[in-house]
Structures are given as C-alpha cells and as structure tokens.
Design an enzyme around this catalytic site. Sequence first.
Site, mmCIF file in Angstrom:
data_model
loop_
_atom_site.group_PDB
_atom_site.id
_atom_site.type_symbol
_atom_site.label_atom_id
_atom_site.label_comp_id
_atom_site.label_asym_id
_atom_site.label_seq_id
_atom_site.Cartn_x
_atom_site.Cartn_y
_atom_site.Cartn_z
ATOM 1 N N GLY A 11 0.967 -1.132 0.028
ATOM 2 C CA GLY A 11 -0.019 0.042 0.103
ATOM 3 C C GLY A 11 0.897 1.238 -0.074
ATOM 4 C CG ASN A 12 3.461 2.097 3.128
ATOM 5 O OD1 ASN A 12 2.966 3.262 3.739
ATOM 6 N ND2 ASN A 12 3.468 0.954 3.892
ATOM 7 C CE LYS A 129 -7.877 -6.420 4.229
ATOM 8 N NZ LYS A 129 -6.629 -5.976 4.802
ATOM 9 C CE LYS A 214 1.343 -6.263 -1.461
ATOM 10 N NZ LYS A 214 1.293 -6.250 -0.193
ATOM 11 C CE LYS A 276 3.997 -6.829 3.913
ATOM 12 N NZ LYS A 276 3.062 -6.694 2.863
HETATM 13 P P1 ADP Z 1 2.088 -3.308 3.048
HETATM 14 O O1 ADP Z 1 1.180 -2.174 3.009
HETATM 15 O O2 ADP Z 1 3.288 -3.060 2.201
HETATM 16 O O3 ADP Z 1 1.585 -4.615 2.415
HETATM 17 P P2 ADP Z 1 2.007 -4.065 5.941
HETATM 18 O O4 ADP Z 1 2.024 -2.672 6.379
HETATM 19 O O5 ADP Z 1 0.847 -4.794 5.591
HETATM 20 O O6 ADP Z 1 2.843 -3.608 4.458
HETATM 21 O O7 ADP Z 1 3.151 -4.944 6.390
HETATM 22 C C1 ADP Z 1 4.657 -4.045 6.699
HETATM 23 C C2 ADP Z 1 4.711 -3.920 8.182
HETATM 24 O O8 ADP Z 1 4.796 -5.227 8.992
HETATM 25 C C3 ADP Z 1 6.104 -3.159 8.597
HETATM 26 O O9 ADP Z 1 5.895 -1.816 8.598
HETATM 27 C C4 ADP Z 1 6.037 -3.670 10.026
HETATM 28 O O10 ADP Z 1 5.735 -2.631 10.923
HETATM 29 C C5 ADP Z 1 5.189 -4.923 10.222
HETATM 30 N N1 ADP Z 1 5.863 -6.129 10.847
HETATM 31 C C6 ADP Z 1 5.106 -6.921 11.434
HETATM 32 N N2 ADP Z 1 5.985 -8.000 12.021
HETATM 33 C C7 ADP Z 1 7.272 -7.587 11.367
HETATM 34 C C8 ADP Z 1 8.329 -8.386 11.334
HETATM 35 N N3 ADP Z 1 8.685 -9.436 12.310
HETATM 36 N N4 ADP Z 1 9.704 -7.849 10.735
HETATM 37 C C9 ADP Z 1 9.528 -6.603 10.232
HETATM 38 N N5 ADP Z 1 8.447 -6.181 10.133
HETATM 39 C C10 ADP Z 1 7.296 -6.299 10.612
HETATM 40 MG MG MG Z 2 0.705 -1.012 5.340
#
Ligand code: ADP
Ligand code: MG
Length: 313
Positions: A11-12, A129, A214, A276
Amino acid sequence: MSERIVIAFGGNAILQSKQKGTVEEQRANVHTACLAVADLVQAGHQVVVTHGNGPQVGAVLLQNDIAKEQVPPMPLDMCGAATQGQIGYMVQQSLTNILRERGMARPVVSLVTQVLVNSDDPAFTSPTKPVGAFYSQAEALRFSTEKGWSMKEDKARGGWRRVVPSPDPIGLIEKEAVLSLLQAGAIVVTSGGGGIPVVEKGGQYLGVEAVIDKDLAGERLACDVRADTLMILTDVPQVAINFNTPEQVNLGTLTLDEAKIYQGQGHFAAGSMGPKMLAAIRFIEDGGRRSIITSLAMAGQAVAGSAGTILHK
Ligand code: ADP
Ligand code: MG
C-alpha cells in the site's frame, strides 16, 4: 543473469498512511515505485508487477456509500475491478514515460485480473477483513439485517465496519494471457489488490464479495508465470525476529526451514508481515528459486543479493 521477477508493491508504494489520497500524491508515489521497476528492466530482468489496493478501494467504497441515494452502489468485486484499472493506469503511464525517457521503450500493459477461490473456503464462514466506512452500532445492525453484511466493532477507532472473507487464492484466470504478454516482451501489471475473487459455479466464474491478500495472490502469480524470484516490497528493508523489541534481529539470507521455525514461533504479525512471510515460504515450497522481502529503496540491491531478507531452499 536475466531473471523473471514478480514484484508486489505494498500500500505504501502508492499511498502513505499520513497522506490524503490526492491523485498528485498517488502519481508521485507510483513514479518512485516505477523508477525501481525501470532499474530492474534496465538490468535485463523480465518484470511482472502486482500491487495492493487497500486505500483506493476504501475510497471507492466510501464514494459509493456517500452517493448511494443517487447512484446505485457497486459490490466489492466491481470496486476491486475499478481500482485495478485506476492503479494499473498510473503504473502504465508512469513506467512508459520513464522507459521512453531512458530510450528503452517497452509495452506496459495492465490487466483486469480474476483470481479463483474455492467456494468452500473456510474463510467464507468467518469473515475477517474490515472494508469501507465506519458506522454507528444502529447502522451496523441495520446493514446486517438489510444487506446481510457481517459487521465488527473496532473499539480502538470507535465504530463498526463491514468485514468480508479473505479466502486463499488458487490461481489467475487470465494466466495464459499474462504469459502471452510476457512472451511478447510486455511488462505486465496484474492481479492488483490480490485480484478480483471469483468462484466457479456450473462452469461459470462469478465475482464474490471478498478480499484476497495481495501477497498470497502474488505468490500464485509468481507460480503461474514460473517466475525465478518473488519480490515483496514494503516499508521495512528487512524482516525481523522479535520485531519492535530490544531483542530485534533483522534477517538477511535464510533457508526455508529457518523461516518456518521463526514463523512457528510467531514472529510475523498477522495482517502485516505474516502473509508476506507465508507467501515467501509458499513460493519456495512450490518450486520457486528465491523470495525477497525488502523496501522499495533496496529492491535493486536485494535482487543482486546484497540487501533485504532473502529466502531460498
Ligand atoms: P504493505 O502495506 O506493504 O503490504 P504492511 O503494513 O501490511 O505492508 O506490512 C509491513 C509492516 O509489517 C511493517 O511496516 C512492520 O511494521 C510490520 N511487521 C510486523 N511484523 C514484522 C516483522 N517481524 N519484521 C518486520 N516488520 C514487521
Ligand atoms: Mg501497510
């Protein structure tokens, strides 16, 4: 060495949480993301792009809600298709412009993509969700009786929201089309927002009101196009264990077994890093060569093997 790489933007990469969501903000973010894609294309890699759509589909749902007395609201699958189109268009234009500037014109095409899910997926009996606007308790009650929506209270943010199922993706309906486009030298943007979830009934595909993660859809895409590398780009340069604690340790290269041990110990939060890492693990289990999780800024270095969290057999 030239590789086929599936890049999944979070998303970012399109809209940061503190931003308002103007088209200028989204275009600027997409431009930055496309610079990273262009670098990989320039390095000789074959690239397939996928992306999230959380903030964008949230905005479309809100527009539907506000205008509902005058314009019939659309179901979630239609809203998903709309956001695939708008985000795909931004990537197509931005990446085309960057590649032309660099003298390496290439066709860039985005595809409205359906992703098959199982109508018996357990997710359909327990929606998790949250999507769309926040409502009062009275409204929540009304929507659950009138529309059959599942509603859940978000105490922290003081309101009720609709929750929808998040079924596991099986594969892309448009897989052959994506492969043909790749064969023809195109850079393909596909499966945006995790794809439009469809079920098969009596030989027909039907859109359903659900949301596919996603990153998990990106994993299916990477398998469908026989990618060498699945690269998930988010807002942290590396995955960590003991994340956000004094004992935090960032992970560089790790094996499938190590990743599964850390996963079992609960280091990867549900709804953020959890899916992820699950996607990264599944890709290796499904025969992929390499899964990478890193930030946009580190994408090039990570593909070269010197940054990010890299998972291999
Ligand atoms: P996106 O929007 O890119 O899909 P998300 O916000 O859903 O990303 O996921 C990324 C976030 O996951 C990071 O910013 C971090 O805060 C969080 N996170 C949770 N657990 C972990 C971990 N074990 N290592 C790194 N980041 C983590
Ligand atoms: Mg995010």
